[in-house]
Design a protein around this motif. Structure first.
Motif, PDB file in Angstrom:
ATOM      1  N   GLN A  15       0.856  -1.143  -0.027  1.00 21.20           N
ATOM      2  CA  GLN A  15       0.060  -0.003  -0.057  1.00 21.20           C
ATOM      3  C   GLN A  15       0.832   1.204   0.078  1.00 21.20           C
ATOM      4  O   GLN A  15       0.450   2.197  -0.561  1.00 21.20           O
ATOM      5  CB  GLN A  15      -0.989  -0.005   1.337  1.00 21.20           C
ATOM      6  N   LEU A  16       1.873   1.211   0.663  1.00 27.51           N
ATOM      7  CA  LEU A  16       2.842   2.242   0.950  1.00 27.51           C
ATOM      8  C   LEU A  16       3.496   2.639  -0.445  1.00 27.51           C
ATOM      9  O   LEU A  16       3.695   3.656  -1.000  1.00 27.51           O
ATOM     10  CB  LEU A  16       3.696   2.213   2.130  1.00 27.51           C
ATOM     11  N   VAL A  41      -3.474  16.543  -2.226  1.00 28.77           N
ATOM     12  CA  VAL A  41      -1.883  16.359  -1.960  1.00 28.77           C
ATOM     13  C   VAL A  41      -1.948  15.917  -0.338  1.00 28.77           C
ATOM     14  O   VAL A  41      -1.331  14.836   0.029  1.00 28.77           O
ATOM     15  CB  VAL A  41      -1.045  17.649  -1.957  1.00 28.77           C
ATOM     16  N   MET A  42      -2.906  16.613   0.408  1.00 29.41           N
ATOM     17  CA  MET A  42      -2.786  16.142   1.789  1.00 29.41           C
ATOM     18  C   MET A  42      -3.515  15.041   2.156  1.00 29.41           C
ATOM     19  O   MET A  42      -3.274  14.098   3.217  1.00 29.41           O
ATOM     20  CB  MET A  42      -3.539  17.282   2.788  1.00 29.41           C
ATOM     21  N   ILE A  43      -4.510  14.598   1.134  1.00 34.75           N
ATOM     22  CA  ILE A  43      -5.354  13.250   1.514  1.00 34.75           C
ATOM     23  C   ILE A  43      -4.237  12.206   1.555  1.00 34.75           C
ATOM     24  O   ILE A  43      -4.156  11.151   1.955  1.00 34.75           O
ATOM     25  CB  ILE A  43      -6.401  13.165   0.309  1.00 34.75           C
ATOM     26  N   LEU A  44      -3.568  12.084   0.121  1.00 38.12           N
ATOM     27  CA  LEU A  44      -2.385  11.128  -0.100  1.00 38.12           C
ATOM     28  C   LEU A  44      -1.334  11.251   1.078  1.00 38.12           C
ATOM     29  O   LEU A  44      -0.875  10.044   1.149  1.00 38.12           O
ATOM     30  CB  LEU A  44      -1.817  11.410  -1.465  1.00 38.12           C
ATOM     31  N   ALA A  45      -0.856  12.394   1.400  1.00 37.22           N
ATOM     32  CA  ALA A  45       0.039  12.549   2.648  1.00 37.22           C
ATOM     33  C   ALA A  45      -0.503  11.870   3.785  1.00 37.22           C
ATOM     34  O   ALA A  45       0.362  11.114   4.553  1.00 37.22           O
ATOM     35  CB  ALA A  45       0.435  13.829   2.699  1.00 37.22           C
ATOM     36  N   ASN A  46      -1.584  12.039   4.186  1.00 36.25           N
ATOM     37  CA  ASN A  46      -2.234  11.328   5.416  1.00 36.25           C
ATOM     38  C   ASN A  46      -2.550  10.018   5.157  1.00 36.25           C
ATOM     39  O   ASN A  46      -2.152   9.179   6.025  1.00 36.25           O
ATOM     40  CB  ASN A  46      -3.614  12.074   5.749  1.00 36.25           C
ATOM     41  N   ASP A  47      -2.664   9.454   3.954  1.00 34.06           N
ATOM     42  CA  ASP A  47      -2.798   8.056   3.947  1.00 34.06           C
ATOM     43  C   ASP A  47      -1.470   7.500   4.010  1.00 34.06           C
ATOM     44  O   ASP A  47      -1.096   6.427   4.557  1.00 34.06           O
ATOM     45  CB  ASP A  47      -3.408   7.686   2.412  1.00 34.06           C
ATOM     46  N   MET A  48      -0.439   8.111   3.415  1.00 32.51           N
ATOM     47  CA  MET A  48       0.974   7.523   3.569  1.00 32.51           C
ATOM     48  C   MET A  48       1.323   7.592   5.062  1.00 32.51           C
ATOM     49  O   MET A  48       1.943   6.531   5.322  1.00 32.51           O
ATOM     50  CB  MET A  48       1.983   8.340   2.862  1.00 32.51           C
ATOM     51  N   ARG A  49       1.040   8.735   5.693  1.00 33.03           N
ATOM     52  CA  ARG A  49       1.561   8.557   7.074  1.00 33.03           C
ATOM     53  C   ARG A  49       0.627   7.526   7.883  1.00 33.03           C
ATOM     54  O   ARG A  49       1.158   6.937   8.840  1.00 33.03           O
ATOM     55  CB  ARG A  49       1.049   9.817   7.903  1.00 33.03           C
ATOM     56  N   GLY A  50      -0.537   7.198   7.393  1.00 35.70           N
ATOM     57  CA  GLY A  50      -1.461   5.942   8.100  1.00 35.70           C
ATOM     58  C   GLY A  50      -0.899   4.701   8.277  1.00 35.70           C
ATOM     59  O   GLY A  50      -1.116   3.847   8.869  1.00 35.70           O
ATOM     60  N   VAL A  51      -0.044   4.517   6.888  1.00 36.88           N
ATOM     61  CA  VAL A  51       0.380   3.272   6.822  1.00 36.88           C
ATOM     62  C   VAL A  51       2.066   3.067   7.082  1.00 36.88           C
ATOM     63  O   VAL A  51       2.775   2.264   6.882  1.00 36.88           O
ATOM     64  CB  VAL A  51       0.326   2.657   5.394  1.00 36.88           C
ATOM     65  N   GLY A  52       2.497   4.245   7.857  1.00 36.34           N
ATOM     66  CA  GLY A  52       3.792   4.199   8.443  1.00 36.34           C
ATOM     67  C   GLY A  52       4.948   5.167   7.637  1.00 36.34           C
ATOM     68  O   GLY A  52       6.017   5.195   8.093  1.00 36.34           O
ATOM     69  N   GLU A  53       4.453   5.934   6.966  1.00 38.26           N
ATOM     70  CA  GLU A  53       5.527   6.751   6.144  1.00 38.26           C
ATOM     71  C   GLU A  53       5.738   8.134   7.312  1.00 38.26           C
ATOM     72  O   GLU A  53       4.769   8.697   7.736  1.00 38.26           O
ATOM     73  CB  GLU A  53       4.887   7.242   4.815  1.00 38.26           C
ATOM     74  N   THR A  54       7.056   8.380   7.219  1.00 38.47           N
ATOM     75  CA  THR A  54       7.242   9.576   8.118  1.00 38.47           C
ATOM     76  C   THR A  54       7.754  10.693   7.148  1.00 38.47           C
ATOM     77  O   THR A  54       8.653  10.683   6.402  1.00 38.47           O
ATOM     78  CB  THR A  54       8.530   9.370   9.126  1.00 38.47           C
ATOM     79  N   MET A  55       6.479  11.520   6.883  1.00 41.39           N
ATOM     80  CA  MET A  55       6.557  12.538   5.956  1.00 41.39           C
ATOM     81  C   MET A  55       6.594  13.799   6.749  1.00 41.39           C
ATOM     82  O   MET A  55       5.706  14.221   7.421  1.00 41.39           O
ATOM     83  CB  MET A  55       5.599  12.487   4.964  1.00 41.39           C
ATOM     84  N   LYS A  56       7.609  14.510   6.306  1.00 38.43           N
ATOM     85  CA  LYS A  56       7.705  16.171   7.303  1.00 38.43           C
ATOM     86  C   LYS A  56       7.014  17.076   6.349  1.00 38.43           C
ATOM     87  O   LYS A  56       6.754  16.700   5.241  1.00 38.43           O
ATOM     88  CB  LYS A  56       9.279  16.438   7.006  1.00 38.43           C
TER      89      LYS A  56
END
Length: 105
Positions: A15-16, A41-56
């Protein structure tokens, strides 16, 4: 239980990878509003954070600035000259772009 955890980890990793690809190719479309684009952009960024991505935040700000349509080039240049992009939040960028968009309309 160990096998089930490994399968879940593989699913999350897949998924990530999919979300990273979508994030990388994301661009503002012609005629799209600043609100709509930043929301995508924010929906994708939040989805990525939700599966473990550390996004600054700075990574998201840079992504938005790089992928806006050409009509925002001069406002991006102004923002880069006047503000420290590394300390800028998405909300600050969003507000600056919204003011510009409203002036255009």
């Amino acid at each position: 239980m160990k096998q089930k955890f490994q399968e879940n980890a593989r699913v999350q990793q897949a998924q990530l990878q999919r979300l990273r690809r979508e994030f990388e190719i994301l661009k503002m479309q012609n005629g799209e509003s600043v609100n709509d684009y930043i929301s995508r952009v924010m929906i994708l960024a939040n989805d990525m954070r939700g599966v473990g991505e550390t996004m600054k935040d700075e990574h998201i700000v840079e992504k938005i600035m790089r992928t806006l349509s050409d009509k925002y080039n001069y406002i991006i240049c102004s923002i880069e000259e006047l503000k420290d992009i590394n300390k800028m939040t998405e909300d600050e960028l969003h507000n600056s772009l919204l003011m510009h968009e409203h002036k255009i309309k």
